[in-house]
Write a protein that holds these residues in place. Structure first.
Motif, PDB file in Angstrom:
ATOM      1  N   TYR A   5      70.461  54.557  23.864  1.00 25.94           N
ATOM      2  CA  TYR A   5      69.240  54.295  24.622  1.00 25.94           C
ATOM      3  C   TYR A   5      68.571  53.007  24.138  1.00 25.94           C
ATOM      4  O   TYR A   5      68.184  52.177  24.941  1.00 25.94           O
ATOM      5  CB  TYR A   5      68.278  55.472  24.482  1.00 25.94           C
ATOM      6  N   THR A   6      68.444  52.818  22.830  1.00 25.99           N
ATOM      7  CA  THR A   6      67.781  51.613  22.328  1.00 25.99           C
ATOM      8  C   THR A   6      68.608  50.374  22.654  1.00 25.99           C
ATOM      9  O   THR A   6      68.053  49.321  22.912  1.00 25.99           O
ATOM     10  CB  THR A   6      67.545  51.694  20.816  1.00 25.99           C
ATOM     11  N   GLN A   7      69.928  50.507  22.653  1.00 23.72           N
ATOM     12  CA  GLN A   7      70.754  49.358  22.986  1.00 23.72           C
ATOM     13  C   GLN A   7      70.564  48.975  24.459  1.00 23.72           C
ATOM     14  O   GLN A   7      70.395  47.821  24.791  1.00 23.72           O
ATOM     15  CB  GLN A   7      72.226  49.663  22.717  1.00 23.72           C
ATOM     16  N   GLU A   8      70.537  49.937  25.346  1.00 22.82           N
ATOM     17  CA  GLU A   8      70.327  49.655  26.755  1.00 22.82           C
ATOM     18  C   GLU A   8      68.933  49.090  26.987  1.00 22.82           C
ATOM     19  O   GLU A   8      68.747  48.195  27.793  1.00 22.82           O
ATOM     20  CB  GLU A   8      70.530  50.920  27.576  1.00 22.82           C
ATOM     21  N   LEU A   9      67.960  49.594  26.250  1.00 20.56           N
ATOM     22  CA  LEU A   9      66.602  49.094  26.383  1.00 20.56           C
ATOM     23  C   LEU A   9      66.517  47.647  25.912  1.00 20.56           C
ATOM     24  O   LEU A   9      65.849  46.820  26.533  1.00 20.56           O
ATOM     25  CB  LEU A   9      65.640  49.974  25.579  1.00 20.56           C
ATOM     26  N   GLY A  10      67.231  47.316  24.849  1.00 24.38           N
ATOM     27  CA  GLY A  10      67.247  45.944  24.357  1.00 24.38           C
ATOM     28  C   GLY A  10      67.883  44.990  25.350  1.00 24.38           C
ATOM     29  O   GLY A  10      67.399  43.874  25.568  1.00 24.38           O
ATOM     30  N   VAL A  11      68.974  45.428  25.968  1.00 23.07           N
ATOM     31  CA  VAL A  11      69.632  44.598  26.976  1.00 23.07           C
ATOM     32  C   VAL A  11      68.696  44.400  28.164  1.00 23.07           C
ATOM     33  O   VAL A  11      68.558  43.283  28.693  1.00 23.07           O
ATOM     34  CB  VAL A  11      70.961  45.253  27.432  1.00 23.07           C
ATOM     35  N   TYR A  12      68.029  45.464  28.572  1.00 24.10           N
ATOM     36  CA  TYR A  12      67.077  45.360  29.687  1.00 24.10           C
ATOM     37  C   TYR A  12      65.944  44.385  29.352  1.00 24.10           C
ATOM     38  O   TYR A  12      65.548  43.576  30.182  1.00 24.10           O
ATOM     39  CB  TYR A  12      66.513  46.736  30.033  1.00 24.10           C
ATOM     40  N   ALA A  13      65.431  44.454  28.136  1.00 21.77           N
ATOM     41  CA  ALA A  13      64.338  43.569  27.732  1.00 21.77           C
ATOM     42  C   ALA A  13      64.774  42.116  27.753  1.00 21.77           C
ATOM     43  O   ALA A  13      64.029  41.237  28.194  1.00 21.77           O
ATOM     44  CB  ALA A  13      63.837  43.963  26.346  1.00 21.77           C
ATOM     45  N   LYS A  14      65.986  41.855  27.289  1.00 23.53           N
ATOM     46  CA  LYS A  14      66.489  40.479  27.305  1.00 23.53           C
ATOM     47  C   LYS A  14      66.643  39.972  28.734  1.00 23.53           C
ATOM     48  O   LYS A  14      66.285  38.832  29.046  1.00 23.53           O
ATOM     49  CB  LYS A  14      67.820  40.394  26.570  1.00 23.53           C
ATOM     50  N   GLU A  15      67.199  40.810  29.610  1.00 21.95           N
ATOM     51  CA  GLU A  15      67.359  40.405  30.998  1.00 21.95           C
ATOM     52  C   GLU A  15      66.012  40.161  31.679  1.00 21.95           C
ATOM     53  O   GLU A  15      65.841  39.207  32.428  1.00 21.95           O
ATOM     54  CB  GLU A  15      68.154  41.463  31.766  1.00 21.95           C
ATOM     55  N   GLU A  16      65.058  41.018  31.386  1.00 22.53           N
ATOM     56  CA  GLU A  16      63.727  40.863  31.978  1.00 22.53           C
ATOM     57  C   GLU A  16      63.052  39.594  31.474  1.00 22.53           C
ATOM     58  O   GLU A  16      62.415  38.866  32.246  1.00 22.53           O
ATOM     59  CB  GLU A  16      62.867  42.094  31.638  1.00 22.53           C
ATOM     60  N   ALA A  17      63.195  39.294  30.201  1.00 25.96           N
ATOM     61  CA  ALA A  17      62.623  38.065  29.646  1.00 25.96           C
ATOM     62  C   ALA A  17      63.264  36.838  30.280  1.00 25.96           C
ATOM     63  O   ALA A  17      62.577  35.866  30.614  1.00 25.96           O
ATOM     64  CB  ALA A  17      62.798  38.040  28.133  1.00 25.96           C
ATOM     65  N   ALA A  18      64.570  36.879  30.466  1.00 18.37           N
ATOM     66  CA  ALA A  18      65.259  35.752  31.100  1.00 18.37           C
ATOM     67  C   ALA A  18      64.803  35.592  32.546  1.00 18.37           C
ATOM     68  O   ALA A  18      64.589  34.473  33.027  1.00 18.37           O
ATOM     69  CB  ALA A  18      66.773  35.954  31.041  1.00 18.37           C
ATOM     70  N   ARG A  19      64.624  36.706  33.238  1.00 17.31           N
ATOM     71  CA  ARG A  19      64.168  36.647  34.620  1.00 17.31           C
ATOM     72  C   ARG A  19      62.766  36.056  34.711  1.00 17.31           C
ATOM     73  O   ARG A  19      62.492  35.204  35.553  1.00 17.31           O
ATOM     74  CB  ARG A  19      64.186  38.043  35.245  1.00 17.31           C
ATOM     75  N   LEU A  20      61.887  36.466  33.829  1.00 18.25           N
ATOM     76  CA  LEU A  20      60.526  35.931  33.835  1.00 18.25           C
ATOM     77  C   LEU A  20      60.502  34.452  33.464  1.00 18.25           C
ATOM     78  O   LEU A  20      59.734  33.676  34.026  1.00 18.25           O
ATOM     79  CB  LEU A  20      59.635  36.721  32.881  1.00 18.25           C
ATOM     80  N   ARG A  21      61.355  34.080  32.516  1.00 17.17           N
ATOM     81  CA  ARG A  21      61.437  32.671  32.123  1.00 17.17           C
ATOM     82  C   ARG A  21      61.912  31.816  33.287  1.00 17.17           C
ATOM     83  O   ARG A  21      61.362  30.764  33.577  1.00 17.17           O
ATOM     84  CB  ARG A  21      62.404  32.532  30.952  1.00 17.17           C
ATOM     85  N   ASP A  22      62.949  32.264  33.978  1.00 15.03           N
ATOM     86  CA  ASP A  22      63.470  31.520  35.131  1.00 15.03           C
ATOM     87  C   ASP A  22      62.447  31.482  36.258  1.00 15.03           C
ATOM     88  O   ASP A  22      62.278  30.459  36.917  1.00 15.03           O
ATOM     89  CB  ASP A  22      64.772  32.142  35.644  1.00 15.03           C
ATOM     90  N   GLY A  23      61.746  32.563  36.475  1.00 11.82           N
ATOM     91  CA  GLY A  23      60.718  32.609  37.518  1.00 11.82           C
ATOM     92  C   GLY A  23      59.579  31.672  37.202  1.00 11.82           C
ATOM     93  O   GLY A  23      59.006  31.046  38.086  1.00 11.82           O
ATOM     94  N   GLY A  24      59.233  31.520  35.929  1.00 13.03           N
ATOM     95  CA  GLY A  24      58.155  30.619  35.536  1.00 13.03           C
ATOM     96  C   GLY A  24      58.523  29.179  35.767  1.00 13.03           C
ATOM     97  O   GLY A  24      57.700  28.366  36.161  1.00 13.03           O
ATOM     98  N   VAL A  25      59.803  28.817  35.585  1.00 16.65           N
ATOM     99  CA  VAL A  25      60.242  27.440  35.821  1.00 16.65           C
ATOM    100  C   VAL A  25      60.193  27.130  37.302  1.00 16.65           C
ATOM    101  O   VAL A  25      59.761  26.059  37.712  1.00 16.65           O
ATOM    102  CB  VAL A  25      61.658  27.237  35.236  1.00 16.65           C
ATOM    103  N   ARG A  26      60.593  28.072  38.129  1.00 16.84           N
ATOM    104  CA  ARG A  26      60.592  27.842  39.569  1.00 16.84           C
ATOM    105  C   ARG A  26      59.173  27.727  40.131  1.00 16.84           C
ATOM    106  O   ARG A  26      58.935  27.036  41.088  1.00 16.84           O
ATOM    107  CB  ARG A  26      61.320  28.978  40.287  1.00 16.84           C
TER     108      ARG A  26
END
Length: 111
Positions: A5-26
């Protein structure tokens, strides 16, 4: 199960951070900057409508600052200490008042 569960949560957090970072650039400068500009304009409009809005805005900013710097626990403990000091002072005053009343009653009985 917990490790998975913690591993999946960590992967989700990384993906969400990347998505927010990309959205902020756009968006041309980030989402937070746009929200703060919008909130400032709303605050200014509220100030024009209500003369007390500036005080309310200042109070809310001070509250956010205190909670972020001091923490909710310390604020609670400070308020609790002040309340206990007030209760102690009221009790001392009441005891002194009762003692004065007792002295007056004794002096009236003697005469």
């Amino acid at each position: 199960m917990y490790g998975r569960y913690t591993q999946e949560l960590g992967v989700y957090a990384k993906e969400e951070a990347a998505r927010l970072r990309d959205g902020g650039v756009r968006d041309g400068g980030g989402l937070r900057r746009n929200k703060s500009v919008r909130s400032r304009t709303v605050d200014l409009l509220e100030y024009e409508k209500d003369p007390c809005a500036k005080c309310q805005l200042c109070a809310s900013r001070c509250q956010k600052f205190l909670i972020s710097r001091v923490g909710e626990d310390w604020i609670f403990l400070i308020l609790l200490g002040l309340l206990m000091a007030l209760v102690s002072w009221v009790m001392d005053y009441a005891i002194a008042f009762c003692q004065e009343g007792r002295k007056e009653i004794r002096s009236q009985k003697k005469t």
